[in-house]
Scaffold this active site. Sequence first.
Site, PDB file in Angstrom:
ATOM      1  N   SER A 190       0.788  -1.229   0.000  1.00 26.97           N
ATOM      2  CA  SER A 190       0.000   0.000   0.000  1.00 26.97           C
ATOM      3  C   SER A 190       0.816   1.273   0.000  1.00 26.97           C
ATOM      4  CB  SER A 190      -0.954   0.017   1.200  1.00 26.97           C
ATOM      5  OG  SER A 190      -0.223  -0.011   2.417  1.00 26.97           O
ATOM      6  N   HIS A 217      -5.619  -3.703  -2.065  1.00 26.40           N
ATOM      7  CA  HIS A 217      -5.432  -2.708  -3.112  1.00 26.40           C
ATOM      8  C   HIS A 217      -5.432  -3.316  -4.511  1.00 26.40           C
ATOM      9  CE1 HIS A 217      -4.526   0.387  -0.101  1.00 26.40           C
ATOM     10  NE2 HIS A 217      -3.931  -0.593   0.548  1.00 26.40           N
ATOM     11  N   LYS A 235     -12.453   0.174  -0.590  1.00 25.63           N
ATOM     12  CA  LYS A 235     -11.521   0.813  -1.516  1.00 25.63           C
ATOM     13  C   LYS A 235     -12.132   0.783  -2.911  1.00 25.63           C
ATOM     14  CE  LYS A 235      -7.502  -0.018   1.423  1.00 25.63           C
ATOM     15  NZ  LYS A 235      -8.229  -0.571   2.593  1.00 25.63           N
TER      16      LYS A 235
END
Length: 405
Positions: A178, A206, A237
Amino acid sequence: MPSAQLQTELDERAAQGLLRQRRTLETPQTPHIIVDGKPYLAFSSNDYLGLANHPQLIAALQQGAQQWGVGAGAAHLVNGHFTPHHQLEQRLAAFVGKPAALLFSTGYMANLGVVQALAGKGDTVYADKLNHASLNDAMLLSRATVQRYRHGDLAQLDALLAKQQSGSKLVITDAVFSMDGDLAPLPGLLALCERHDAWLLVDDAHGFGVLGQYGRGTLSHFGLGSPRLILMGTLGKAAGVSGAFVAAEQVVIDSLVNHAHSYVYTTASPPALAVALLESMTLIEQGDALRAHLQRLIVKLRTGLNDLPWQLMPSDTAIQPLLVGDNKQALTLSAGLRERGIWVAAIRPPTVPQGTARLRITLSAAHTEGDVQRLIEALHALAGKSEIRAATDRTPRPAGEGERG
């Protein structure tokens, strides 16, 4: 007074350029936000597909609240497990190609639950030194023996795994790191786990929704499948809502239901969120155009910033860290962008290793090419300011050096 000691520690952090402070958004999460009454073009969220303020998700959440209320009222194992939760777990498992899935309130809680449930005294956890803080905390709480290997160093991990003679083995890693934006060598990691009879927990916070076929994540990106693989994906996300899930073999999920404290002993997330996430899954699966646009923005940014005195770290993902080095210099550069109406967070130790403070630029499919061009021009303008240029250190960080907090 104990409070005096606390204040002294905070003052010391401030002197080192490490004091953290919150800012309050006065708008929804989009590329164009208002903070403290001022408008900014933002490059700091993890809303990779631009779904956090999507009208279809807003409508689905409203419908979900109307039908299911606003609170679950109990833990999943009491009477807080609703039909939308069940439907979402089934949808997620099928989407990532696993037999079963389990919802958690956050990615942090998911990582805590998996590691604590699958490893304990007498077992060993093997962790990349740049893993997320949630994985680091999870391995310490598990009370298992901890072995950390240099970032992406398969040879060192191989040697460590070969030394263990008893107990179960669990390898844990981010899929997309990240703070660096690079990918873990997942094919090599899985091969080692097959050779040494170990589990492999992959934190795809991610990558889920962004990488792989139809956004299925980093395992799909590499074409990997194995009963040894345990996938954790977040839903706040790229999915644009909130929560997380773990997908794995049915026996793993059954074990988590019985032993993962962060699942058993917490109130379930509101079922209305699951309704919104079911709609989000459709948008992700149909989101090839969004992912293609995001990739074009990544190429544009990297091309436009390749001649700056600060170095973009190697990354083909939406996370594009600009390595600055000095803590205060990173803060100065971030402040310079804010003066130009652009919001990019400065990331400093202990989140990243000492001497590697950076601007963490994150791109979203909701950005336009014009938005990216504005950031490129602003950074070039700041590069020409003598007080910023003088403090610049272009020395790149060697791969695997340092640890993330």
